[in-house]
Design a protein around this motif. Sequence first.
Motif, PDB file in Angstrom:
ATOM      1  N   ASP A  93      -3.921  17.461  -1.035  1.00 46.90           N
ATOM      2  CA  ASP A  93      -2.642  17.275  -1.893  1.00 46.90           C
ATOM      3  C   ASP A  93      -3.170  17.076  -3.422  1.00 46.90           C
ATOM      4  O   ASP A  93      -2.363  17.295  -4.152  1.00 46.90           O
ATOM      5  N   THR A  94      -4.066  16.225  -3.553  1.00 42.39           N
ATOM      6  CA  THR A  94      -4.219  15.668  -4.862  1.00 42.39           C
ATOM      7  C   THR A  94      -5.553  15.923  -5.497  1.00 42.39           C
ATOM      8  O   THR A  94      -5.952  15.621  -6.876  1.00 42.39           O
TER       9      THR A  94
ATOM     10  N   ASN B  47       0.196  10.158  -9.992  1.00 45.32           N
ATOM     11  CA  ASN B  47      -0.656  10.186 -11.129  1.00 45.32           C
ATOM     12  C   ASN B  47      -2.083   9.734 -10.362  1.00 45.32           C
ATOM     13  O   ASN B  47      -2.601   8.651 -10.272  1.00 45.32           O
ATOM     14  N   PRO B  48      -2.898  11.065 -10.005  1.00 45.66           N
ATOM     15  CA  PRO B  48      -4.060  10.749  -9.119  1.00 45.66           C
ATOM     16  C   PRO B  48      -5.188  10.189  -9.841  1.00 45.66           C
ATOM     17  O   PRO B  48      -6.152   9.607  -9.344  1.00 45.66           O
ATOM     18  N   GLN B  49      -4.955  10.005 -11.196  1.00 46.07           N
ATOM     19  CA  GLN B  49      -5.909   9.501 -12.266  1.00 46.07           C
ATOM     20  C   GLN B  49      -6.124   8.005 -11.824  1.00 46.07           C
ATOM     21  O   GLN B  49      -7.171   7.387 -12.056  1.00 46.07           O
TER      22      GLN B  49
ATOM     23  N   PHE C   4       0.933  -1.176  -0.047  1.00 49.12           N
ATOM     24  CA  PHE C   4      -0.090  -0.120   0.179  1.00 49.12           C
ATOM     25  C   PHE C   4       0.785   1.387  -0.090  1.00 49.12           C
ATOM     26  O   PHE C   4       0.656   2.173  -0.629  1.00 49.12           O
ATOM     27  N   ALA C   5       2.232   1.230   0.589  1.00 50.58           N
ATOM     28  CA  ALA C   5       2.726   2.329   0.780  1.00 50.58           C
ATOM     29  C   ALA C   5       3.387   2.869  -0.886  1.00 50.58           C
ATOM     30  O   ALA C   5       3.414   3.805  -0.895  1.00 50.58           O
ATOM     31  N   GLU C   6       3.670   1.784  -1.513  1.00 46.40           N
ATOM     32  CA  GLU C   6       4.217   1.985  -3.017  1.00 46.40           C
ATOM     33  C   GLU C   6       2.920   2.355  -3.799  1.00 46.40           C
ATOM     34  O   GLU C   6       3.136   3.263  -4.637  1.00 46.40           O
ATOM     35  N   TYR C   7       1.841   1.977  -3.478  1.00 48.89           N
ATOM     36  CA  TYR C   7       0.586   2.223  -4.222  1.00 48.89           C
ATOM     37  C   TYR C   7       0.475   3.766  -4.077  1.00 48.89           C
ATOM     38  O   TYR C   7      -0.118   4.612  -4.764  1.00 48.89           O
ATOM     39  N   LEU C   8       0.596   4.310  -2.753  1.00 44.90           N
ATOM     40  CA  LEU C   8       0.108   5.561  -2.603  1.00 44.90           C
ATOM     41  C   LEU C   8       1.193   6.511  -3.353  1.00 44.90           C
ATOM     42  O   LEU C   8       1.132   7.455  -3.746  1.00 44.90           O
ATOM     43  N   GLU C   9       2.537   5.972  -3.214  1.00 40.32           N
ATOM     44  CA  GLU C   9       3.525   6.782  -3.980  1.00 40.32           C
ATOM     45  C   GLU C   9       3.176   6.984  -5.566  1.00 40.32           C
ATOM     46  O   GLU C   9       3.189   8.220  -6.143  1.00 40.32           O
TER      47      GLU C   9
END
Length: 631
Positions: A156-157, A31-33, A21-26
């Motif tokens: 933020d996004t 790319n918020p899309q 999940f941490a990598e997914y958040l990055e």
Amino acid sequence: MSIANDYLSMDKQPELWRGDFAEYLELLLRNPQVARSAHALLYDAIIAKGISLGQDDQPPVYGAFEDEVFGIDEPLSSLMKALHAGAQGLDIRRRILLLMGPPGSAKSTIATHLKRLLEQYTRTPAGAVYAIAGCPMHEDPLHLLPYSAREKLYEDTGVHVEGELCPVCRYHLEQGEGTWASISTVKVEQITFSEQRKVGIAAFAPSDPNSQDISDLVGGVDIVALQKYGVESHPLAWRFDGTLNIANRGIAELIELLKSKSELQFSLLTLAQERQIKAPRFELISADEVLLAHTNEEEYRRFVSDQKNEALQSRTYVIKVPYNLKWSAEEQIYTKMMGNYLNSHIAPWTLKAASGWALLSRYEKLEKYSPALKLKLYDGQFEGEYRPAHLREIRELSPRDGMFGISPRQVVNALSQAMAASVDHCLTPTDALKALRESLDHHTGAENKEKRDELLSAVGTIRAEYDKWAKETVSRAFIAAFESSAQNILVRYLDSAEASVREDKLKDPVTGEWVDPDEKLMRSLEDLIGVSEGSKKSFREELLVRVGAMARHGKDFRWDSHPRLKEAIEQRLFADLQGTIRTTLSNKVPDEEQKKKLEVVKDRLKQQEGFCDHCSSAILDYVGYLLEKGN
């Protein structure tokens, strides 16, 4: 084996991303899309195929549907407007999108195509979708975030997180074992949608009311797991495999929704309005999906007339999907549907004849506009005094056009049987019209005498249009056999036009005398193509300029080099040759000269018009019959 591997590799799954999940958040922050809603995902999948803006007041044309459905651009535009609003997070995403129209109007085709489109799009980088690994509902990883973190993510996004963890994921997180020991280590995976693999796409169809229950929509108890976990309310003792569970993050097709039991319909209320699923013995379960239903008009009328359905009605967004009303588009439908007859030939104008007949059955009666006139105006054939404003008036006066009439399926049934029965493996317009006339015995509703008479009259209307086209087509082919005559007419016209523009005389090629330009010949051709007396000089000057330009480039100006003049010469020559054509075609035992001309005509029909040996002979016989009758 290399050839076999080429075929097998076509279904190869793309390499999919996996991480925690941490990598997914990055990835999301870059790319918020990737956090798109289901409505946004479907809308983007359609837009990715391209869009052409309609001219004047015409709706846009979407590339995603261009080769799939024909002539219903307005319903598709309404659907896209709803998806666009849903993609922007507006309230229409809390509605069931209901396609309503007569049987065979492409409602299920639209739904099926959207499902296939989503499957393809999620296999591309632009359409990547990410889910919590192992979640039976493939849910949004952002459901792992606490509310405080969600607020910061939005700042933020601009990504707004809605929804809670499903019972299975919440159970694993509360147990805190392995990768679920902390939120950051929970595994996330990229997924591709597949109806067969039950990922992101599902369909629900009504069946026997006595056997169908709520489990078809929201899943049910896993009997084997129940023995292990003891109670039905344990998350791991429940199968989250109902239509609405599977379709989470994607699309749920609700086939003939209004034929299903009312209890099942009402189970959609919570999902539509609150975007949550209620499964027995569980709290409300978050879900994000496009609910796309379809039904026929009669079922819809019964639905809206029942006050008990008022709550569901208020959560339904109706999109009318009538039958196509455009002649050229209807022909495209049959071209696609009849495409399986690879070893047979369909003669020119055959599908056009069948299309016109079906369309005539779909028009309301108007005193001002006959069905035959509607046929042309709907297809954009504005001739004489008629303009687009007349079509707009037709739409206002007959709003139910397309909501009744002959289905494409019924037409294709008749054409298929005629094709199968053809010993020549060729279907001609006369074969098609005969088959459609005979098919009335198999049409529900055609037992009504008035309706049957209307359909028989429609056959006559289309046959009249075909007769006109057949004679014009054969006349063009005959002109090829008399091409020297066409060229002679052109030469005479150009000589006279040049002398007329110079205000001079021209030399008679036979007598050698100086004579006036042949104004009678010139005006006879110009009148045929609408060149007025006042504009004849400018037309002749423009033509002579083109002749000179082609000569400078070493090209000959032939009788067919100028489209409008070619049309006039054809009409003039056909009028001159009618007697010859009639004699040639009606002669049961043609002489050698007539045989040669007929062979030239047949070759022209085959090479330039798309006829085969059988249908080229058939149209010549038919036109000969018409001319012999004096038609």
